[in-house]
Motif scaffolding. Structure first.
Motif, mmCIF file in Angstrom:
data_model
loop_
_atom_site.group_PDB
_atom_site.id
_atom_site.type_symbol
_atom_site.label_atom_id
_atom_site.label_comp_id
_atom_site.label_asym_id
_atom_site.label_seq_id
_atom_site.Cartn_x
_atom_site.Cartn_y
_atom_site.Cartn_z
ATOM 1 N N ASP A 1 -53.875 -43.814 52.725
ATOM 2 C CA ASP A 1 -54.593 -44.583 53.733
ATOM 3 C C ASP A 1 -56.000 -44.956 53.284
ATOM 4 O O ASP A 1 -56.618 -45.854 53.849
ATOM 5 C CB ASP A 1 -54.672 -43.791 55.046
ATOM 6 C CG ASP A 1 -53.295 -43.578 55.667
ATOM 7 O OD1 ASP A 1 -52.410 -44.430 55.449
ATOM 8 O OD2 ASP A 1 -53.108 -42.549 56.346
ATOM 9 N N ASP A 2 -56.516 -44.275 52.250
ATOM 10 C CA ASP A 2 -57.869 -44.523 51.767
ATOM 11 C C ASP A 2 -57.954 -45.601 50.688
ATOM 12 O O ASP A 2 -59.047 -46.002 50.310
ATOM 13 C CB ASP A 2 -58.472 -43.229 51.204
ATOM 14 C CG ASP A 2 -58.579 -42.134 52.249
ATOM 15 O OD1 ASP A 2 -58.946 -42.456 53.400
ATOM 16 O OD2 ASP A 2 -58.292 -40.964 51.926
ATOM 17 N N VAL A 3 -56.823 -46.030 50.176
ATOM 18 C CA VAL A 3 -56.829 -47.040 49.108
ATOM 19 C C VAL A 3 -55.938 -48.215 49.500
ATOM 20 O O VAL A 3 -54.939 -48.038 50.199
ATOM 21 C CB VAL A 3 -56.351 -46.442 47.755
ATOM 22 C CG1 VAL A 3 -57.362 -45.456 47.216
ATOM 23 C CG2 VAL A 3 -55.001 -45.780 47.880
ATOM 24 N N GLN A 4 -56.335 -49.389 49.053
ATOM 25 C CA GLN A 4 -55.538 -50.580 49.340
ATOM 26 C C GLN A 4 -54.739 -50.943 48.096
ATOM 27 O O GLN A 4 -55.315 -51.383 47.094
ATOM 28 C CB GLN A 4 -56.437 -51.741 49.747
ATOM 29 C CG GLN A 4 -57.085 -51.549 51.089
ATOM 30 C CD GLN A 4 -57.902 -52.768 51.494
ATOM 31 O OE1 GLN A 4 -58.151 -53.675 50.711
ATOM 32 N NE2 GLN A 4 -58.311 -52.782 52.745
ATOM 33 N N VAL A 5 -53.453 -50.726 48.168
ATOM 34 C CA VAL A 5 -52.553 -51.110 47.083
ATOM 35 C C VAL A 5 -51.334 -51.768 47.709
ATOM 36 O O VAL A 5 -50.990 -51.486 48.857
ATOM 37 C CB VAL A 5 -52.118 -49.902 46.212
ATOM 38 C CG1 VAL A 5 -53.284 -49.301 45.471
ATOM 39 C CG2 VAL A 5 -51.431 -48.844 47.025
ATOM 40 N N PRO A 6 -50.687 -52.639 46.964
ATOM 41 C CA PRO A 6 -49.475 -53.270 47.491
ATOM 42 C C PRO A 6 -48.424 -52.215 47.862
ATOM 43 O O PRO A 6 -48.319 -51.163 47.216
ATOM 44 C CB PRO A 6 -48.984 -54.143 46.333
ATOM 45 C CG PRO A 6 -50.200 -54.384 45.504
ATOM 46 C CD PRO A 6 -51.038 -53.155 45.636
ATOM 47 N N ARG A 7 -47.661 -52.516 48.901
ATOM 48 C CA ARG A 7 -46.651 -51.594 49.416
ATOM 49 C C ARG A 7 -45.703 -51.119 48.320
ATOM 50 O O ARG A 7 -45.424 -49.933 48.195
ATOM 51 C CB ARG A 7 -45.863 -52.272 50.546
ATOM 52 C CG ARG A 7 -44.763 -51.394 51.157
ATOM 53 C CD ARG A 7 -43.861 -52.187 52.100
ATOM 54 N NE ARG A 7 -43.323 -53.404 51.516
ATOM 55 C CZ ARG A 7 -42.298 -53.446 50.626
ATOM 56 N NH1 ARG A 7 -41.719 -52.338 50.256
ATOM 57 N NH2 ARG A 7 -41.874 -54.585 50.130
ATOM 58 N N ARG A 8 -45.200 -52.039 47.499
ATOM 59 C CA ARG A 8 -44.226 -51.661 46.461
ATOM 60 C C ARG A 8 -44.854 -50.738 45.416
ATOM 61 O O ARG A 8 -44.208 -49.792 44.956
ATOM 62 C CB ARG A 8 -43.634 -52.920 45.799
ATOM 63 C CG ARG A 8 -42.572 -52.603 44.768
ATOM 64 C CD ARG A 8 -41.333 -51.966 45.413
ATOM 65 N NE ARG A 8 -40.409 -51.546 44.390
ATOM 66 C CZ ARG A 8 -39.795 -50.364 44.368
ATOM 67 N NH1 ARG A 8 -39.955 -49.490 45.329
ATOM 68 N NH2 ARG A 8 -38.985 -50.051 43.390
ATOM 69 N N LEU A 9 -46.100 -50.978 45.064
ATOM 70 C CA LEU A 9 -46.779 -50.095 44.109
ATOM 71 C C LEU A 9 -46.945 -48.701 44.709
ATOM 72 O O LEU A 9 -46.734 -47.695 44.026
ATOM 73 C CB LEU A 9 -48.140 -50.667 43.715
ATOM 74 C CG LEU A 9 -48.963 -49.817 42.752
ATOM 75 C CD1 LEU A 9 -48.211 -49.568 41.451
ATOM 76 C CD2 LEU A 9 -50.303 -50.496 42.482
ATOM 77 N N ARG A 10 -47.288 -48.641 45.972
ATOM 78 C CA ARG A 10 -47.426 -47.352 46.658
ATOM 79 C C ARG A 10 -46.090 -46.605 46.641
ATOM 80 O O ARG A 10 -46.041 -45.412 46.365
ATOM 81 C CB ARG A 10 -47.879 -47.564 48.098
ATOM 82 C CG ARG A 10 -47.959 -46.270 48.896
ATOM 83 C CD ARG A 10 -48.207 -46.518 50.360
ATOM 84 N NE ARG A 10 -49.616 -46.749 50.582
ATOM 85 C CZ ARG A 10 -50.203 -46.690 51.766
ATOM 86 N NH1 ARG A 10 -49.479 -46.449 52.843
ATOM 87 N NH2 ARG A 10 -51.475 -46.887 51.893
ATOM 88 N N GLU A 11 -45.004 -47.324 46.917
ATOM 89 C CA GLU A 11 -43.682 -46.693 46.928
ATOM 90 C C GLU A 11 -43.321 -46.141 45.554
ATOM 91 O O GLU A 11 -42.846 -45.006 45.435
ATOM 92 C CB GLU A 11 -42.622 -47.702 47.375
ATOM 93 C CG GLU A 11 -42.707 -48.089 48.828
ATOM 94 C CD GLU A 11 -41.803 -49.273 49.180
ATOM 95 O OE1 GLU A 11 -41.133 -49.818 48.267
ATOM 96 O OE2 GLU A 11 -41.777 -49.650 50.354
#
Length: 177
Positions: free
Chosen positions: A69-79
Motif C-alpha cells: 500500500d506504500d508503493v505505487q506499482v502496476p497490479r501485474r508487477l505486484r502480483e
C-alpha cells in the motif's frame, strides 16, 4: 534479481535462510547452515564468539517497513513480486528446494521477463513519439536555395562529384540548379 540469482545457483550446494529467522534467533539457522556445510567456524564457535554476534545483531533491524500500500506499482508487477516472494520463501523450508518450486520460479521469471519486455516496448514507443513531437517543433533544415549546406561545400569539392550524380541529388532534394 532474486529470481535470476536463484536460477544461476540452481544445482549448486546452497542453503536458504529467512531474514526474519536470523533476527528472531540467529543461532538456529546459522547452526543449521554450519552443520549442512560442515563449517568449522560455526561448529567450533566459542561462547565469546556467540556473545559477540549477539551484541552485533539488533532484533529491531528491519530496514524496510513498507507494504504494498506504500508503493505505487502496476497490479501485474505486484502480483508477480508477491508470488515470487512466496515461492522464494519456500526454498528455506526443509523440503522446499525441489523441482516443483524450481518450476514455479521459472514460470515467475518468465512472467516478469515478459512484463519487462512489454514495458520496455511501451516506454520506447512513448520516447519515439516524444522525439517526433520535439523534432516537429524545430525549424526544418535550410535548403541549398536559401543558403543551405551545399553552398558551404567548396566548389572544388563539389566538382569532384560527377555531374550525373549531382543532378540526381538535386532532383532527390527537389531543387533545380
Amino acid at each position: 534479481m532474486m529470481l535470476h540469482t536463484e536460477r544461476s545457483t540452481r544445482g549448486s550446494v546452497r542453503a536458504f535462510v529467512r531474514y526474519g529467522d536470523l533476527l528472531q534467533d540467529w543461532t538456529v539457522p546459522v547452526f543449521g547452515v554450519g552443520q549442512r556445510f560442515d563449517l568449522d567456524a560455526v561448529k567450533s564457535a566459542s561462547a565469546n564468539d556467540i556473545r559477540a554476534v549477539h551484541q552485533f545483531i539488533d532484533p529491531n533491524l528491519r530496514r524496510v517497513q513498507l507494504t504494498w500500500d506504500d508503493v505505487q506499482v502496476p497490479r501485474r508487477l505486484r502480483e508477480i513480486a508477491q508470488e515470487s516472494w512466496v515461492a522464494l520463501d519456500r526454498l528455506a523450508d526443509d523440503d522446499g528446494d525441489v523441482a516443483a518450486t524450481h518450476e514455479r520460479l521459472d514460470e515467475l521469471r518468465a512472467a516478469y521477463a515478459e512484463l519487462y519486455d512489454e514495458s520496455a516496448a511501451i516506454a520506447e514507443s512513448a520516447a519515439l513519439a516524444a522525439r517526433r513531437e520535439a523534432l516537429a517543433k524545430v525549424a526544418p533544415p535550410q535548403t541549398a536555395s536559401d543558403g543551405g549546406r551545399a553552398d558551404k561545400v567548396p566548389h572544388k569539392v563539389r566538382a569532384l562529384v560527377p555531374p550525373s550524380v549531382r543532378r540526381g541529388l538535386r532532383k532527390a532534394a527537389g531543387r533545380s540548379r
